[in-house]
Design an enzyme around this catalytic site. Structure first.
Site, PDB file in Angstrom:
ATOM      1  CD  GLU A 183      22.573  -7.557 -37.253  1.00 38.10           C
ATOM      2  OE1 GLU A 183      22.433  -7.048 -35.741  1.00 38.10           O
ATOM      3  OE2 GLU A 183      21.864  -8.623 -37.368  1.00 38.10           O
ATOM      4  CD  GLU A 373      25.202 -11.648 -38.121  1.00 38.80           C
ATOM      5  OE1 GLU A 373      24.444 -11.784 -37.190  1.00 38.80           O
ATOM      6  OE2 GLU A 373      26.092 -10.796 -38.109  1.00 38.80           O
TER       7      GLU A 373
HETATM    8  C1  FCB Z   1      23.803 -10.317 -34.704  1.00 38.86           C
HETATM    9  C2  FCB Z   1      25.131  -9.490 -34.601  1.00 38.86           C
HETATM   10  C3  FCB Z   1      26.113 -10.418 -34.566  1.00 38.86           C
HETATM   11  C4  FCB Z   1      25.729 -11.563 -33.386  1.00 38.86           C
HETATM   12  C5  FCB Z   1      24.372 -11.968 -33.428  1.00 38.86           C
HETATM   13  C6  FCB Z   1      23.778 -13.178 -32.352  1.00 38.86           C
HETATM   14  O1  FCB Z   1      22.830  -9.005 -34.387  1.00 38.86           O
HETATM   15  O2  FCB Z   1      25.250  -8.895 -35.969  1.00 38.86           O
HETATM   16  O3  FCB Z   1      27.350  -9.904 -33.972  1.00 38.86           O
HETATM   17  O4  FCB Z   1      25.898 -10.986 -31.990  1.00 38.86           O
HETATM   18  O5  FCB Z   1      23.467 -11.031 -33.581  1.00 38.86           O
END
Ligand code: FCB
Length: 463
Positions: A183, A373
Site C-alpha cells: 500500500e 488483504e
Molecule cells: C492495511 C494494512 C495492514 C493493516 C490493515 C488493517 O491498510 O496494510 O497492515 O493495518 O490495513
C-alpha cells in the site's frame, strides 16, 4: 487515462450460498501479516530500529501508548503460529521482512541473525505445506535511512535496491511469490501528508517526493525480483476504496474524481505506462519537479499480479473551502440508515470489493488480481476456550460472495488472503482493534482460534 468509475446502482444477490470449490481448484486461500505488527523482538539479535520503533516510542502517536516492542512475539512463536495457518486449511502465509532486522543501518552490514530468522520462518512454512509469500516493504523503514531523509530522499531508490537484492538473492531459491510494496498510498500519505503514521510528517511538500520515490521502487523492485528469482510470481499491493458521491449534486460528484485519483489510481497507473493521473488532481502537478529524464519509463513494470486490498468505501462530500481535494470523506456514523461500522470506524460495504475488482479489471495492463488483504476489526466475546465473533464471520461471508460474483463475471481473481492471522499491533490504533482469525491474549500470548477461524477451517476443508 481517465477510466469511467465502476458502474453505479449495482444489484447483488443476497444470501446466495457458496462453497470454496466454487472459487476453483487453483484459487489460493491465505492469511496476511506484516513484520512490525506481529514480530516484537524490536531490538533483539542485532535488529536496528525502524521508523515505527521510533514513532511508537514517542508519546502521543499511538492510542494507549502501545508499541510493537513485543506485539505477538512472532519472532519466538513463528512455528506454532504457522501451524495455525495450516490448521485453518489455508494455502498461503503472507508476511513481510523487516528491513532493519537484516540491514540494521538500512544499507551495508548484514545482520546474519536476522537473515537466519526468515530462513526459519520460510522453512517452517515449507515443512507444513504452506506457501510463503513475501512482501519486501510493509512500512518499517530503517530509522538510519529516515535520518538521511527517508522516503523523501531519492537515494531511497538505491537503498531499497540493495535491500531487495539481498532478500531476493537470499531466499529466492525457496520462495516464488513476491510482493514489492504494501500500500504505497498508505505509507506515503498517512506517514508524510497526514502525519498519523511513522515518520509523522505532514503537508504536501513532504508527501509529493515520497510518491515518486515509492513509484520508482515499486518498478525497480519488480525488476530485481525478476532478475534474482527464476520463475517468480511478482506482484505489489494497493489499498483501494470505491469512491462514491454523497448524493447526485455536482459538488459531490466532482470531488469523487479527486478521491478516486488519490485512493485508487495514483500508484496503479504508472507501472502500466499510463503516467500519473495529474490532470484529474492538480495538487499532483508538483510531482513534475521530481521526475527526471527516463523516469516515466523506469516506473513501468509488467507485474504478474496486482494485489488488491479493500476494507471499506469512501463517500465523498464536496466542500469548496477544503484545500487540494475540495471535499472530505463523509462520516459513516452520520449516514442514514446507519450502516454497520467496524472498530476502525470504517463502513462495512461488501459490494465495494466487487466494484474494485471490476475497476482493476478494466485496465488492460492488469491480467491477474489477488485480494492480498481484506478483513475487519470487531470486538470479540471470549468465553472459556471459545471466541465468538459472529460479525467478523458474516463480514467475510458477505465480502467473499462479492469476490465470487466478480470472478463469475470473468474477473481473473486468483486468490484471497484474510487480514489477518491473529490480533496484532494495528499501527496508530495500537492493540485495541482486533482483526485476527485467531485471538491473542497480549498478557499471556495465548492464541485461541475464533469462530471466524473455525469457519474458514471448515469452509476450506474439502476443496
Ligand atoms: C492495511 C494494512 C495492514 C493493516 C490493515 C488493517 O491498510 O496494510 O497492515 O493495518 O490495513
Amino acid at each position: 487515462m481517465a477510466l469511467a468509475p465502476y458502474a453505479s446502482g449495482l444489484t447483488l444477490p443476497k444470501g446466495v450460498s457458496f462453497t470454496a470449490a466454487d472459487f476453483g481448484e487453483d484459487f489460493l486461500w491465505g492469511v496476511a501479516t506484516a513484520a512490525y505488527q506481529i514480530e516484537g523482538a524490536w531490538n533483539v539479535d542485532g535488529k536496528g530500529p525502524s521508523i515505527w520503533d521510533t514513532f511508537s516510542h514517542q508519546r502521543g502517536n499511538i492510542d494507549n501508548r502501545d508499541t510493537g516492542d513485543v506485539a505477538c512475539d512472532f519472532y519466538h512463536s513463528y512455528d506454532s503460529d504457522i501451524d495455525l495457518v495450516r490448521q485453518m486449511n489455508m494455502d498461503v502465509f503472507r508476511f513481510s521482512t523487516a528491513w532493519s532486522r537484516v540491514l540494521p543501518e538500512g544499507t551495508g552490514k548484514v545482520n546474519q541473525k536476522g537473515i537466519d530468522f526468515y530462513h526459519r520462518v520460510i522453512d517452517s512454512c515449507l515443512e507444513k505445506g504452506i506457501q510463503p509469500w513475501i512482501t519486501l516493504y510493509h512500512w518499517d523503514l530503517p530509522q538510519a535511512l529516515e535520518d538521511k531523509g527517508g522516503w523523501q530522499n531519492r537515494d531511497v531508490v538505491g537503498w531499497f535496491e540493495e535491500y531487495a537484492n539481498l532478500i531476493t538473492k537470499t531466499y529466492g531459491d525457496k520462495v516464488n511469490n513476491w510482493m514489492v510494496l504494501n500500500e504505497p498510498m498508505a505509507f506515503t500519505a498517512v506517514g508524510h501528508l497526514l502525519g498519523m503514521h511513522a515518520p509523522g510528517k505532514k503537508w504536501p511538500k513532504n508527501f509529493i517526493p515520497t510518491v515518486h520515490n515509492a513509484t520508482l521502487c515499486q518498478a525497480d523492485g519488480g525488476r530485481i525480483i525478476r532478475a534474482n528469482v527464476p520463475d517468480a510470481n511478482i506482484g505489489t499491493t494497493f489499498s483501494c476504496s470505491s469512491a462514491e458521491p454523497l448524493n447526485d449534486r455536482g459538488i459531490h460528484e466532482e470531488v469523487v474524481k479527486r478521491f478516486d485519483v488519490l485512493l485508487n489510481r495514483l500508484f496503479i497507473e504508472p507501472p502500466q505506462g499510463l503516467g500519473y493521473p495529474i490532470d484529474d488532481l492538480p495538487m499532483l502537478k508538483k510531482l513534475e519537479d521530481y521526475i527526471q529524464d527516463g523516469d516515466m519509463k523506469r516506473v513501468e513494470f509488467d507485474f504478474d499480479f496486482y494485489g488488491l486490498q479493500n476494507y471499506t468505501r469512501v463517500v465523498a462530500r464536496g466542500n469548496a473551502i477544503i484545500p487540494y481535494l475540495q471535499g472530505a470523506p463523509f462520516n459513516p456514523k452520520k449516514m442514514k440508515p446507519k450502516p454497520e461500522i467496524t472498530e476502525m470506524g470504517w463502513e462495512v460495504h461488501p459490494e465495494g470489493i466487487y466494484k474494485m475488482l471490476k475497476y482493476f479489471d478494466r485496465y488492460e495492463g492488469i491480467d491477474k488480481i489477488i485480494v492480498t488483504e481484506n478483513g475487519a476489526a470487531f470486538p470479540d466475546t471470549v468465553e472459556n476456550d471459545r471466541v465468538h465473533d459472529h460479525r467478523r464471520k458474516k463480514f467475510y461471508q458477505d465480502y467473499l460472495r462479492n469476490v465470487l460474483r466478480a470472478k463469475k463475471e470473468g474477473v481473473n481473481v486468483a486468490g484471497y488472503f484474510c487480514w489477518t492471522l491473529m490480533d496484532n499491533f494495528e499501527w496508530a490504533e495500537g492493540y485495541h482493534p482486533r482483526f485476527g482469525l485467531v485471538h491473542v491474549d497480549f498478557e499471556t500470548q495465548k492464541r485461541t482460534m475464533k469462530d471466524s477461524g473455525l469457519w474458514f477451517k471448515d469452509f476450506l476443508k474439502d476443496r
